[in-house]
Design a protein around this motif. Structure first.
Motif, PDB file in Angstrom:
ATOM      1  N   PRO A 182      14.002   1.167  -7.986  1.00 44.33           N
ATOM      2  CA  PRO A 182      13.752  -0.109  -7.315  1.00 44.33           C
ATOM      3  C   PRO A 182      12.891   0.075  -6.069  1.00 44.33           C
ATOM      4  O   PRO A 182      13.011   1.069  -5.350  1.00 44.33           O
ATOM      5  N   VAL A 183      12.008  -0.880  -5.839  1.00 39.49           N
ATOM      6  CA  VAL A 183      11.173  -0.879  -4.642  1.00 39.49           C
ATOM      7  C   VAL A 183      11.250  -2.265  -4.015  1.00 39.49           C
ATOM      8  O   VAL A 183      11.601  -3.244  -4.676  1.00 39.49           O
ATOM      9  N   SER A 184      10.920  -2.322  -2.722  1.00 42.35           N
ATOM     10  CA  SER A 184      10.942  -3.593  -2.005  1.00 42.35           C
ATOM     11  C   SER A 184       9.648  -3.755  -1.222  1.00 42.35           C
ATOM     12  O   SER A 184       9.097  -2.786  -0.691  1.00 42.35           O
ATOM     13  N   VAL A 185       9.180  -4.980  -1.204  1.00 40.84           N
ATOM     14  CA  VAL A 185       8.007  -5.319  -0.387  1.00 40.84           C
ATOM     15  C   VAL A 185       8.331  -6.585   0.388  1.00 40.84           C
ATOM     16  O   VAL A 185       9.262  -7.326   0.048  1.00 40.84           O
ATOM     17  N   GLY A 186       7.564  -6.839   1.422  1.00 39.33           N
ATOM     18  CA  GLY A 186       7.729  -8.060   2.196  1.00 39.33           C
ATOM     19  C   GLY A 186       6.557  -8.996   1.944  1.00 39.33           C
ATOM     20  O   GLY A 186       5.726  -8.770   1.061  1.00 39.33           O
ATOM     21  N   ALA A 187       6.490 -10.070   2.742  1.00 35.08           N
ATOM     22  CA  ALA A 187       5.434 -11.049   2.547  1.00 35.08           C
ATOM     23  C   ALA A 187       5.004 -11.641   3.877  1.00 35.08           C
ATOM     24  O   ALA A 187       5.845 -11.944   4.739  1.00 35.08           O
ATOM     25  N   SER A 188       3.706 -11.770   4.035  1.00 31.48           N
ATOM     26  CA  SER A 188       3.123 -12.545   5.124  1.00 31.48           C
ATOM     27  C   SER A 188       2.470 -13.771   4.490  1.00 31.48           C
ATOM     28  O   SER A 188       1.635 -13.632   3.589  1.00 31.48           O
ATOM     29  N   ILE A 189       2.864 -14.939   4.939  1.00 32.65           N
ATOM     30  CA  ILE A 189       2.442 -16.169   4.279  1.00 32.65           C
ATOM     31  C   ILE A 189       1.743 -17.077   5.285  1.00 32.65           C
ATOM     32  O   ILE A 189       2.307 -17.401   6.337  1.00 32.65           O
ATOM     33  N   GLY A 190       0.523 -17.468   4.937  1.00 32.00           N
ATOM     34  CA  GLY A 190      -0.202 -18.449   5.736  1.00 32.00           C
ATOM     35  C   GLY A 190      -0.281 -19.758   4.982  1.00 32.00           C
ATOM     36  O   GLY A 190      -0.614 -19.782   3.790  1.00 32.00           O
ATOM     37  N   LYS A 221       0.836  -1.209   0.000  1.00 34.83           N
ATOM     38  CA  LYS A 221       0.000   0.000   0.000  1.00 34.83           C
ATOM     39  C   LYS A 221       0.867   1.255   0.000  1.00 34.83           C
ATOM     40  O   LYS A 221       0.564   2.243  -0.685  1.00 34.83           O
ATOM     41  N   ALA A 222       1.966   1.221   0.736  1.00 30.59           N
ATOM     42  CA  ALA A 222       2.859   2.386   0.784  1.00 30.59           C
ATOM     43  C   ALA A 222       3.475   2.641  -0.589  1.00 30.59           C
ATOM     44  O   ALA A 222       3.598   3.791  -1.028  1.00 30.59           O
ATOM     45  N   VAL A 223       3.863   1.562  -1.287  1.00 31.42           N
ATOM     46  CA  VAL A 223       4.419   1.719  -2.638  1.00 31.42           C
ATOM     47  C   VAL A 223       3.371   2.289  -3.571  1.00 31.42           C
ATOM     48  O   VAL A 223       3.642   3.199  -4.370  1.00 31.42           O
ATOM     49  N   ASN A 224       2.161   1.790  -3.480  1.00 32.03           N
ATOM     50  CA  ASN A 224       1.073   2.235  -4.348  1.00 32.03           C
ATOM     51  C   ASN A 224       0.765   3.717  -4.112  1.00 32.03           C
ATOM     52  O   ASN A 224       0.541   4.488  -5.045  1.00 32.03           O
ATOM     53  N   ASP A 225       0.778   4.130  -2.821  1.00 29.58           N
ATOM     54  CA  ASP A 225       0.441   5.525  -2.487  1.00 29.58           C
ATOM     55  C   ASP A 225       1.560   6.484  -2.839  1.00 29.58           C
ATOM     56  O   ASP A 225       1.306   7.605  -3.309  1.00 29.58           O
ATOM     57  N   SER A 226       2.815   6.068  -2.643  1.00 31.10           N
ATOM     58  CA  SER A 226       3.941   6.986  -2.850  1.00 31.10           C
ATOM     59  C   SER A 226       4.447   7.003  -4.293  1.00 31.10           C
ATOM     60  O   SER A 226       4.864   8.041  -4.792  1.00 31.10           O
ATOM     61  N   ARG A 227       4.392   5.864  -4.966  1.00 31.31           N
ATOM     62  CA  ARG A 227       4.948   5.768  -6.330  1.00 31.31           C
ATOM     63  C   ARG A 227       3.862   5.792  -7.418  1.00 31.31           C
ATOM     64  O   ARG A 227       4.194   5.966  -8.589  1.00 31.31           O
ATOM     65  N   GLY A 228       2.615   5.550  -7.045  1.00 30.51           N
ATOM     66  CA  GLY A 228       1.553   5.568  -8.050  1.00 30.51           C
ATOM     67  C   GLY A 228       1.092   4.157  -8.408  1.00 30.51           C
ATOM     68  O   GLY A 228       1.789   3.170  -8.174  1.00 30.51           O
ATOM     69  N   HIS A 229      -0.120   4.107  -8.982  1.00 31.82           N
ATOM     70  CA  HIS A 229      -0.697   2.802  -9.312  1.00 31.82           C
ATOM     71  C   HIS A 229       0.077   2.066 -10.399  1.00 31.82           C
ATOM     72  O   HIS A 229       0.120   0.835 -10.401  1.00 31.82           O
ATOM     73  N   HIS A 230       0.687   2.816 -11.309  1.00 26.05           N
ATOM     74  CA  HIS A 230       1.440   2.134 -12.358  1.00 26.05           C
ATOM     75  C   HIS A 230       2.634   1.394 -11.778  1.00 26.05           C
ATOM     76  O   HIS A 230       3.015   0.320 -12.232  1.00 26.05           O
ATOM     77  N   CYS A 231       3.241   1.967 -10.716  1.00 29.09           N
ATOM     78  CA  CYS A 231       4.344   1.281 -10.045  1.00 29.09           C
ATOM     79  C   CYS A 231       3.816   0.070  -9.286  1.00 29.09           C
ATOM     80  O   CYS A 231       4.430  -1.007  -9.294  1.00 29.09           O
ATOM     81  N   GLY A 232       2.667   0.206  -8.645  1.00 32.21           N
ATOM     82  CA  GLY A 232       2.058  -0.926  -7.949  1.00 32.21           C
ATOM     83  C   GLY A 232       1.718  -2.061  -8.896  1.00 32.21           C
ATOM     84  O   GLY A 232       1.908  -3.239  -8.576  1.00 32.21           O
ATOM     85  N   ASP A 233       1.229  -1.697 -10.090  1.00 34.52           N
ATOM     86  CA  ASP A 233       0.933  -2.731 -11.086  1.00 34.52           C
ATOM     87  C   ASP A 233       2.191  -3.475 -11.500  1.00 34.52           C
ATOM     88  O   ASP A 233       2.180  -4.708 -11.692  1.00 34.52           O
ATOM     89  N   ALA A 234       3.302  -2.736 -11.641  1.00 29.85           N
ATOM     90  CA  ALA A 234       4.565  -3.378 -12.015  1.00 29.85           C
ATOM     91  C   ALA A 234       5.017  -4.354 -10.932  1.00 29.85           C
ATOM     92  O   ALA A 234       5.542  -5.437 -11.225  1.00 29.85           O
ATOM     93  N   VAL A 235       4.809  -3.978  -9.662  1.00 33.25           N
ATOM     94  CA  VAL A 235       5.171  -4.862  -8.553  1.00 33.25           C
ATOM     95  C   VAL A 235       4.339  -6.147  -8.606  1.00 33.25           C
ATOM     96  O   VAL A 235       4.866  -7.254  -8.466  1.00 33.25           O
ATOM     97  N   LEU A 236       3.037  -6.014  -8.820  1.00 32.37           N
ATOM     98  CA  LEU A 236       2.161  -7.184  -8.878  1.00 32.37           C
ATOM     99  C   LEU A 236       2.545  -8.112 -10.028  1.00 32.37           C
ATOM    100  O   LEU A 236       2.564  -9.337  -9.878  1.00 32.37           O
ATOM    101  N   LYS A 237       2.858  -7.529 -11.187  1.00 32.62           N
ATOM    102  CA  LYS A 237       3.244  -8.349 -12.330  1.00 32.62           C
ATOM    103  C   LYS A 237       4.538  -9.110 -12.050  1.00 32.62           C
ATOM    104  O   LYS A 237       4.671 -10.292 -12.375  1.00 32.62           O
TER     105      LYS A 237
END
Length: 489
Positions: free
Chosen positions: A433-441, A360-376
């Motif tokens: 470059p951006v970094s995200v973490g993961a919570s895995i169940g 969410k922080a990446v999406n808010d600070s870098r924009g939705h296009h950056c968030g889409d790139a992260v998801l892809k």
């Protein structure tokens, strides 16, 4: 035992070739007759052995095939003995045995199609194509083989009349049965390939023997060739791969379109009727231009139909992909996930519920296009670390689910670590470059179920358990949380 039967099937074919050889080299000799009779006995023993080794599930399919072999061998033996011992009553029984041959092998072919292709729509498609070719072949046989033989003069005896009608029409039946086996979609076993080889070789041998249709004799090479053909029939019943013909094939559920060699087959069937009618008319080769024009027209029409069918199929595949896959990342969507999980609950499934930390922080600070790139990128990395049989799906937002089957505890732990490592690696975007973490169940179900009525409930419960484990991991600051799951009866 399985390897022994596989070896015996090839020994039977090789033995028949050896025993048929004298009939080609020294026809009408005592050696040829003796070897031929020995070959018939060998095939009879092989047929009985194949029938006795059948499992209960295989018997409805393969017992008729063995019975057909028995009819063929009885006819061959009756012909050989009746001809050599001058017993006309025995020779007159040959047509009965050979006509009876077609009934059980047709039954076998139909049952193979019904078992290999459970969907009635797919079976209708196969039967419609076979009917087109069979009708054309029947007309062609009448125009080119039967009618000219009848016009040449009345039959001198019943045997000649039998040959004039039976051999061409029998070949039409062989063609129909062979096409049925060829048109059934899915993988073909060795036993089915042997069936096709027997039917195809019989058709070729009969066509080569066309000049003998109007005679009252049967050449030695023809009978020897059928000894080898019948050996192939026996080998199909002996080969251990025959079991594949008694079970549905996962690749045989689709409906074939008008494409590839099917188009050529249907076009050839359409052309054969017109060409045969034109060239056998009283005008003879004067009708050749009309026949050529018809062939060209049929080819152009089928080409247009082929293109239209290909375009329609491509559109259908595109629509299906869009309906079952996430448009942004290309991985499976919720619909496909639930469908794959319904199958996975029968094979000890393990679910990895992944939520991206910091997305969410990446999406808010870098924009939705950056968030889409992260998801892809995340979707691409996850797809690259799982097996082809596993499923990677995006539920929505930054949530992914991975479904695996038959994982050991050690393999589960190792895959969880690979998933986490794949996600935390920096991701290059247009804004840097951006970094995200993961919570895995993680949740696993050691028990399996074959009850389809419980599948939907199990899928929902498994997702709920994995989702709860993921939120526990997130509350603890990220990482992995694994829980066991025992389905409630």
């Amino acid at each position: 035992m399985t390897r022994t039967r596989g070896l015996l099937s090839w020994v039977v074919i090789a033995g028949s070739l050896v025993l048929a050889l004298p009939s080609f080299v020294r026809p009408d000799s005592g050696l040829a007759d003796g070897c031929y009779l020995a070959g018939v006995v060998l095939l009879a023993v092989a047929g009985v052995a194949g029938a006795r080794s059948l499992r209960p599930a295989e018997r409805p399919v393969w017992l008729p095939w063995c019975a057909g072999l028995g009819c063929a061998l009885a006819g061959s033996m009756a012909w050989q003995l009746g001809d050599r011992l001058a017993l006309p009553w025995l020779t007159s029984a040959v047509p009965l045995f050979w006509m009876a041959f077609y009934v059980p092998i047709t039954l076998t072919t139909v049952r193979i199609m019904r078992r290999r292709v459970p969907a009635s729509r797919s079976r209708r498609t196969v039967l419609q194509d076979v009917a087109v070719v069979t009708a054309a072949a029947t007309v062609f046989a009448w125009q080119v083989l039967i009618q000219p033989a009848l016009a040449a003069g009345p039959a001198s005896d019943r045997w000649t009349l039998f040959q004039v009608f039976f051999f061409p029409l029998g070949d039409v039946v062989l063609l129909a049965l062979g096409l049925t086996l060829l048109l059934v979609p899915g993988h073909r076993s060795v036993a089915e390939l042997l069936m096709l080889a027997a039917l195809g070789t019989a058709l070729i041998v009969d066509l080569v023997n066309v000049p003998a249709f109007s005679s009252s004799s049967m050449s030695s090479w023809y009978m020897a060739a059928y000894l080898v053909i019948n050996a192939t029939v026996a080998a199909a019943a002996l080969h251990p791969s025959r079991a594949a013909a008694t079970a549905p094939d996962p690749g045989a559920t689709g409906t074939a379109g008008i494409r590839g060699w099917r188009t050529l087959m249907l076009g050839g069937a359409l052309c054969s009727v017109g060409v045969g009618s034109t060239l056998t008319s009283r005008h003879g080769w004067q009708g050749a231009p009309a026949a050529a024009a018809m062939v060209v027209m049929v080819a152009l029409i089928l080409l247009r139909l082929h293109r239209a069918a290909a375009e329609a199929e491509a559109a259908h595949q595109r629509m299906r992909h869009e309906a079952t896959h996430d448009l942004l990342t290309g991985v499976a969507n919720r619909t496909q996930l639930f469908e794959d999980m319904r199958h996975a609950v029968t094979r000890s499934p393990t679910l990895f519920f992944v939520d991206l930390d910091g997305f969410k922080a990446v999406n808010d600070s870098r924009g939705h296009h950056c968030g889409d790139a992260v998801l892809k990128t995340v979707a691409h990395r996850l797809t690259g670390i799982v097996r082809h049989s596993d499923t990677v799906a995006r539920l929505g937002g930054d949530e992914f689910v991975i479904v695996c089957t038959d994982l050991t505890p050690a393999a589960t732990t190792m895959l969880a670590a690979r998933i986490e490592q794949a996600i935390i690696e920096p991701i290059d975007t247009d804004t840097g470059p951006v970094s995200v973490g993961a919570s895995i169940g993680i949740t696993s179900m050691d028990r399996v179920t074959t009850d389809e009525t419980l599948a939907d409930a199990l899928v929902t419960e498994l997702l709920r358990a994995a989702d709860a484990a993921m939120y526990e991991a997130k509350r603890d600051g990220g990482g992995t949380r694994q829980v066991g799951y025992v389905p409630v009866a």
